[in-house]
Scaffold this active site. Structure first.
Site, PDB file in Angstrom:
ATOM      1  N   ARG A   1      32.050  46.706  32.071  1.00  8.76           N
ATOM      2  CA  ARG A   1      33.169  45.849  32.547  1.00  8.76           C
ATOM      3  C   ARG A   1      34.182  45.523  31.236  1.00  8.76           C
ATOM      4  NH1 ARG A   1      35.977  44.494  36.900  1.00  8.76           N
ATOM      5  NH2 ARG A   1      36.158  42.150  37.351  1.00  8.76           N
TER       6      ARG A   1
ATOM      7  N   THR B   1      40.854  51.336  42.881  1.00  7.80           N
ATOM      8  CA  THR B   1      39.477  51.670  42.245  1.00  7.80           C
ATOM      9  C   THR B   1      38.803  52.741  42.803  1.00  7.80           C
ATOM     10  OG1 THR B   1      39.228  49.089  42.172  1.00  7.80           O
ATOM     11  CG2 THR B   1      37.039  50.258  42.380  1.00  7.80           C
TER      12      THR B   1
ATOM     13  N   THR C   1      37.433  51.303  37.650  1.00 13.00           N
ATOM     14  CA  THR C   1      38.713  50.504  38.200  1.00 13.00           C
ATOM     15  C   THR C   1      39.638  50.268  36.805  1.00 13.00           C
ATOM     16  OG1 THR C   1      39.730  49.021  39.671  1.00 13.00           O
ATOM     17  CG2 THR C   1      37.874  48.259  38.295  1.00 13.00           C
TER      18      THR C   1
ATOM     19  N   ASN D   1      41.605  47.857  38.109  1.00 10.66           N
ATOM     20  CA  ASN D   1      42.048  46.722  38.869  1.00 10.66           C
ATOM     21  C   ASN D   1      42.890  47.156  40.163  1.00 10.66           C
ATOM     22  OD1 ASN D   1      41.473  44.227  40.260  1.00 10.66           O
ATOM     23  ND2 ASN D   1      42.872  42.894  38.729  1.00 10.66           N
TER      24      ASN D   1
ATOM     25  N   ASP E   1      40.909  39.175  37.309  1.00 12.16           N
ATOM     26  CA  ASP E   1      39.619  38.815  38.215  1.00 12.16           C
ATOM     27  C   ASP E   1      38.935  37.491  37.599  1.00 12.16           C
ATOM     28  OD1 ASP E   1      39.791  40.821  40.086  1.00 12.16           O
ATOM     29  OD2 ASP E   1      38.534  42.272  39.124  1.00 12.16           O
TER      30      ASP E   1
ATOM     31  N   SER F   1      33.128  40.444  38.955  1.00 13.01           N
ATOM     32  CA  SER F   1      33.667  41.761  39.956  1.00 13.01           C
ATOM     33  C   SER F   1      33.295  41.679  41.356  1.00 13.01           C
ATOM     34  CB  SER F   1      33.292  42.830  38.973  1.00 13.01           C
ATOM     35  OG  SER F   1      33.404  43.980  39.683  1.00 13.01           O
TER      36      SER F   1
ATOM     37  N   GLY G   1      38.385  45.588  46.276  1.00 11.26           N
ATOM     38  CA  GLY G   1      38.420  44.157  45.709  1.00 11.26           C
ATOM     39  C   GLY G   1      37.082  43.500  46.492  1.00 11.26           C
TER      40      GLY G   1
HETATM   41  O1  DON Z   1      36.340  44.272  39.826  1.00 10.66           O
HETATM   42  C1  DON Z   1      36.630  43.995  40.941  1.00 10.66           C
HETATM   43  O2  DON Z   1      36.276  43.499  41.871  1.00 10.66           O
HETATM   44  C2  DON Z   1      38.170  44.313  41.165  1.00 10.66           C
HETATM   45  N1  DON Z   1      38.851  44.728  39.754  1.00 10.66           N
HETATM   46  C3  DON Z   1      38.203  45.556  42.040  1.00 10.66           C
HETATM   47  C4  DON Z   1      39.471  46.006  42.331  1.00 10.66           C
HETATM   48  C5  DON Z   1      39.518  46.813  43.278  1.00 10.66           C
HETATM   49  O3  DON Z   1      38.698  47.380  43.902  1.00 10.66           O
HETATM   50  C6  DON Z   1      40.972  47.410  43.884  1.00 10.66           C
HETATM   51  N2  DON Z   1      41.166  47.937  45.140  1.00 10.66           N
HETATM   52  N3  DON Z   1      41.834  47.063  46.224  1.00 10.66           N
END
Ligand code: DON
Length: 584
Positions: free
Chosen positions: A106, A392, A410, A412, A434, A463, A485
């Site tokens: 991360r 992602t 990702t 993001n 985030d 995350s 997300g």
């Molecule tokens: O780490 C996370 O939870 C987010 N940065 C993930 C982002 C993501 O899945 C983008 N899709 N919508």
């Protein structure tokens, strides 16, 4: 896009049946677990080039970890909207001897970051700063994480594993309709940043069309430096120089010291148990494992629902469990190296029982009555979660020896911060969004956070990425994960529920429409087809505010068929993907 998805789904099914036929000597008999087919490798990713590279590495005798690293670097070249060198991710591994581990790569907050860096003088969150441009960037972890995996669990040389991605960057690849469409969607924002425009636009006005050759020579040189110098080819030397000068030139704060000091962290994965299946997933700084195991523990206390179609009573129980678990996420989860997160308590069966007591059989508890100390947050979350792209990317690999890799990575959001390191050719993440830019203020996924996820130098932002492996009696039955997300957690949890409770085959578990509730906002989101008219009527009567949304996740999965016992690659039809089976 749909025809591509359909085609891929079909192809994976055809390969599956071809395999069954070859394994069973074309008898046409229904395969059984007793047939003990020779073990084989399976790869599934969102991108045809990445799947091809994973497949080739397995064919050449590499293991699942070699293939996972080759796929990761390839996605950075051929799927730059999410695949990356300038982002981060998580890898959950199950090794052939049955050991499990996870690698946390991360992003972390730069040393010059500070808790209120995205607030104006009145304390308002300046959203644009945390979502786009140089200040939104966290120190990238992908290269460190993938090289850590290769050094510790792979078998092949860095050169062999990275060469395909190097060549794809240097020689280029043909733009398909999907990539062309994604470039066209972002043309205006690419024009804002010269180094980004230099890569993703053909000239200052137009971008690439289907059938064009897309070459990335700066990126090829960066990969070449990684091949030659390992991690130092990215976190030190010329790449780090280019990175720091880009930051200085445009007002970013990441320094060479931030880069040089970045380290991937190997962490013990979380292991839950749901109705006899082991759920192996990512610990903090992901919230995925904790929230998913908490939901499953709560649901285990209820009678299993085993019939389809699903009922409104089932959806209600699932949604209430989600609300409690997401409320815990908001208040209690963050980077455990900086904040005392009660992980073991949250994933304990005892804690789940205390929540079951609060979930009535018929009643629905509004979110403002669930928990918590920070009542003020409840007012600030009127914002609906937008239908933003589900970027992602997740990929899954298992080799013939039984090593399995579940990887989510990702930038993001779509193309991350939209900025590219000048001369190094890779996009940077906008992962700083985030963090809790302002306590209780929703981020781009509508998620709220507090102290546990406050910005601190070197801390990793919370995350939702949930790479997961499920085992039964010590054997892998599912490898899965998703983009989306906050919806990642719902998508992965529901796949597990559909597979275990309802006995759905892996493809049915992926296709089954999903629902999502994340405590705040107090809205029950559902995909088309998830709820019948009568269920909508029932759920509204119970007091839910319902909203339809396009897609909840885009999982990819390798799953063991209940009927044949064979591992099958299942790309998610929601956005398509590419599966491959590798037989010696
Ligand atoms: O780490 C996370 O939870 C987010 N940065 C993930 C982002 C993501 O899945 C983008 N899709 N919508």
């Amino acid at each position: 896009m749909h025809s591509e998805s359909d085609g891929d789904q079909l192809k994976s099914k055809i390969s599956y049946f071809l395999i069954l036929f070859s394994l069973l000597g074309c008898t046409g008999q229904k395969p059984s677990v007793q047939s003990e087919p020779k073990p084989f490798g399976v790869v599934v990713t969102v991108d045809k080039y990445a799947t091809e590279v994973g497949k080739k590495i397995l064919q050449e005798g590499g293991n699942a970890i070699d293939a996972a690293v080759g796929v990761g670097f390839t996605l950075a070249v051929t799927y730059p909207r999410a695949g990356n060198l300038g982002g981060g991710g998580f890898m959950v591994l199950r090794l052939k001897d049955g050991r499990k581990t996870s690698i946390d790569y991360r992003e972390k907050a730069p040393q010059r970051s500070s808790r209120d860096m995205y607030l104006d003088s009145d304390g308002n969150h300046i959203t644009q700063l945390s979502v786009e441009g140089y200040l939104s960037v966290g120190v990238p972890g992908s290269v460190a994480g993938m090289l850590y995996a290769l050094e510790n669990y792979g078998t092949m040389s860095i050169e062999d594993v990275l060469m395909p991605s190097y060549l794809l960057a240097l020689e280029g690849f043909e733009v398909d309709s999907n990539f062309a469409a994604s470039l066209h969607e972002r043309i205006a924002v690419f024009r804002k940043y010269t180094s980004t425009a230099n890569i993703f636009l053909k000239d200052s006005v137009t971008t690439y069309e289907e059938g064009d050759l897309f070459r990335q020579t700066d990126l090829a040189e960066t990969i070449d430096r990684i091949i030659k110098f390992g991690g130092a080819g990215f976190y030190d030397g010329l790449t780090a120089e280019l990175f720091e000068s880009t930051m200085i030139k445009y007002g970013g704060i990441i320094s060479k010291v931030d880069l040089f000091s970045y380290e991937a962290i190997e962490r013990e994965p979380l292991v839950g148990n749901y109705r006899g299946y082991d759920i192996i997933s990512m610990p903090p700084p992901s919230s995925g494992g904790v929230v998913m195991i908490e939901i499953l523990n709560i649901l285990e206390e209820f009678e299993p629902h085993t019939v389809v179609p699903l009922t409104s009573a089932y959806i209600k129980t699932y949604v209430e469990a989600s609300k409690y678990a997401f409320a815990d996420r908001a208040e209690q989860l963050g980077d455990t190296d900086f904040y005392p997160v009660p992980v073991n308590a949250l994933i304990s069966k005892e804690y789940a029982k205390t929540i079951v007591d609060k979930i009535g059989i018929n009643s629905v508890t509004p979110s403002d009555k669930i928990l918590h100390q920070n009542k003020a947050w409840l007012d600030s979350v009127e914002t609906l979660i937008k239908n933003e792209g589900i970027e992602t990317t997740h990929y899954c690999i298992i080799d013939k020896w039984g090593n399995a890799a579940s990887v989510t990575t990702t930038l993001n959001s779509y193309y991350g911060s939209k900025v590219v390191v000048e001369g190094a050719g890779f996009l940077l993440n906008n992962e700083m969004d985030d963090f809790a830019a302002k306590f209780g203020s929703p981020n781009m996924f509508g998620l709220v956070h507090g102290e546990a996820n406050a910005i601190e130098p070197n801390k990793r932002m919370l995350s939702s990425m949930s790479p997961t492996i499920v085992e039964k009696d010590g054997e892998v039955v599912l490898i899965t994960g998703s983009p989306g997300g906050s919806r990642i957690i719902s998508a992965v949890t529901q796949i597990i529920l559909y597979y275990i409770d309802f006995g759905m085959e892996p493809d049915e578990a992926v296709t089954q429409p999903r629902v999502h509730h994340q405590w705040l906002p107090d809205i029950l989101y559902y995909e088309s087809g998830a709820l019948s008219d009568s269920m909508i009527f029932d759920l509204e009567k119970m007091g839910y505010d319902l909203k339809k949304r396009k897609a909840i996740g885009n999982t990819h999965l390798i799953g063991r068929s209940h009927s044949s016992g064979i591992m099958i690659p299942i790309p998610d039809m929601r956005r398509g993907g590419h599966g491959a089976i590798v037989i010696d």
